[in-house]
Design an enzyme around this catalytic site. Structure first.
Site, PDB file in Angstrom:
ATOM      1  N   TRP A 227      47.033 -36.902   9.520  1.00  0.00           N
ATOM      2  CA  TRP A 227      47.396 -37.616   8.302  1.00  0.00           C
ATOM      3  C   TRP A 227      46.781 -36.949   7.084  1.00  0.00           C
ATOM      4  CZ3 TRP A 227      45.950 -42.901  10.887  1.00  0.00           C
ATOM      5  CH2 TRP A 227      46.972 -43.281  11.761  1.00  0.00           C
TER       6      TRP A 227
ATOM      7  N   TYR B 286      27.864 -29.241   2.350  1.00  0.00           N
ATOM      8  CA  TYR B 286      28.342 -29.264   3.736  1.00  0.00           C
ATOM      9  C   TYR B 286      29.754 -28.694   3.825  1.00  0.00           C
ATOM     10  CZ  TYR B 286      28.791 -30.911   8.545  1.00  0.00           C
ATOM     11  OH  TYR B 286      28.954 -30.973   9.909  1.00  0.00           O
TER      12      TYR B 286
ATOM     13  N   ASP C 253      12.487 -24.100  13.014  1.00  0.00           N
ATOM     14  CA  ASP C 253      13.241 -24.701  11.923  1.00  0.00           C
ATOM     15  C   ASP C 253      14.261 -23.669  11.466  1.00  0.00           C
ATOM     16  OD1 ASP C 253      14.287 -25.875   9.676  1.00  0.00           O
ATOM     17  OD2 ASP C 253      12.377 -26.039   8.596  1.00  0.00           O
TER      18      ASP C 253
ATOM     19  N   GLY D  80      22.527 -34.384  20.369  1.00  0.00           N
ATOM     20  CA  GLY D  80      23.880 -34.480  19.859  1.00  0.00           C
ATOM     21  C   GLY D  80      24.866 -33.541  20.518  1.00  0.00           C
TER      22      GLY D  80
ATOM     23  N   LYS E 211      30.465 -25.081   5.667  1.00  0.00           N
ATOM     24  CA  LYS E 211      31.310 -25.097   6.871  1.00  0.00           C
ATOM     25  C   LYS E 211      32.588 -24.290   6.651  1.00  0.00           C
ATOM     26  CE  LYS E 211      28.694 -27.451   9.653  1.00  0.00           C
ATOM     27  NZ  LYS E 211      28.104 -26.814  10.858  1.00  0.00           N
TER      28      LYS E 211
ATOM     29  N   THR F  74      26.951 -38.921  16.982  1.00  0.00           N
ATOM     30  CA  THR F  74      25.649 -38.336  17.268  1.00  0.00           C
ATOM     31  C   THR F  74      24.561 -39.206  16.632  1.00  0.00           C
ATOM     32  OG1 THR F  74      25.785 -37.016  15.262  1.00  0.00           O
ATOM     33  CG2 THR F  74      26.652 -36.023  17.291  1.00  0.00           C
TER      34      THR F  74
END
Length: 262
Positions: free
Chosen positions: A262, A166, A68, A22, A170, A201
């Site tokens: 937008w 997420y 990991d 990715g 982030k 990805t």
């Protein structure tokens, strides 16, 4: 030195987490093409080997470390293994991360939340602490570079999708970038972030199979009318990894085809 020379990273070494697939792969290849040797960290040995071969074809040295990064102990072990390779690491890209679970907040098990926080945020902290910490106060003009791959999800909440770990992680990574940049600005290390929008990805291709309406809704809101290709993030990562960005720190660069307009 000409302006294009400022984008060269000859003789430098990059470490990128989640580097075999990715966006990580695309950034590793771009920076290797500009002259850097590369340490790739990822979970999948097969893709690590494949990406390493692509980097060697560019004439660069490459090392692979299977780990990991959602496991803090394994993450720390991988960073220490990278530091044990003779020579210094000059560029760190904290790229690993994913929205692995589409679970509403009210239903998410604590252990799932913790694992995904560790994947998206703790891994960046540990790599910054260990790899970034090794860059501090080095003699000479070369500056250390850290690039954290956040997301436009650090700024917005996505429609039609759960797993708010997420957005939360982030957003935290984005502010960690700014705070660390302030701490290290006079110690020879630049810390910046990239906030990608939708790139196709492998992970997002799987999302498109599972919930095509989410991807379709997202694309419909992109002024350019398409998702990004992973290769399109490479030049931005190279800029932040190279001497061209020596006076840039604590910044976040959105690359999203105009989605946030937008």
């Amino acid at each position: 030195m000409g302006v294009l020379d400022k984008f060269r990273v000859d003789g430098r070494r990059l470490m990128v987490t989640g580097g075999s697939r990715g966006l990580g792969r695309a950034m590793a290849l771009a920076i290797a093409e500009a002259g850097a040797d590369v340490i790739l960290i990822g979970r999948n040995q097969e893709t690590l080997v494949a990406t390493a071969e692509e980097i060697r074809a560019l004439g660069r040295e490459v090392w692979t470390i299977a780990a990991d990064m959602a496991d803090p102990a394994d993450c720390e072990r991988a960073c220490r293994d990278a530091l044990a390779i003779p020579g210094q690491i000059d560029i760190l890209i904290n790229n690993v991360g994913n929205r692995e679970a589409n679970i509403p907040t009210e239903e998410m098990p604590l252990e799932t939340w913790q694992r995904l926080v560790d994947l998206n945020l703790t891994s960046a902290f540990l790599a910054t602490k260990l790899i970034g910490g090794s860059m501090l106060d080095r003699p000479g003009p070369a500056r250390g570079k850290i690039v954290n791959i956040a997301s436009i999800s650090a700024i917005i909440a996505n429609r039609g999708i759960h797993g708010r770990h997420y957005e939360a992680t982030k957003a935290a990574l984005l502010h960690f970038t700014r705070a660390t940049a302030a701490d290290w600005a006079q110690r020879g290390v630049n810390v910046n972030a990239i906030c990608p929008g939708l790139f196709m990805t492998d992970a997002n291709k799987r999302w498109n199979e599972l919930k095509p309406e989410v991807i379709r809704t997202f694309v419909d809101q992109i002024p350019m009318g398409r998702p990004g290709n992973p290769e399109e993030i490479g030049p931005l990562a190279l800029y932040l990894a190279s001497p061209a960005s020596d006076f840039v720190t604590g910044s976040a660069y959105v690359i999203d085809g105009g989605y946030l307009i937008w």
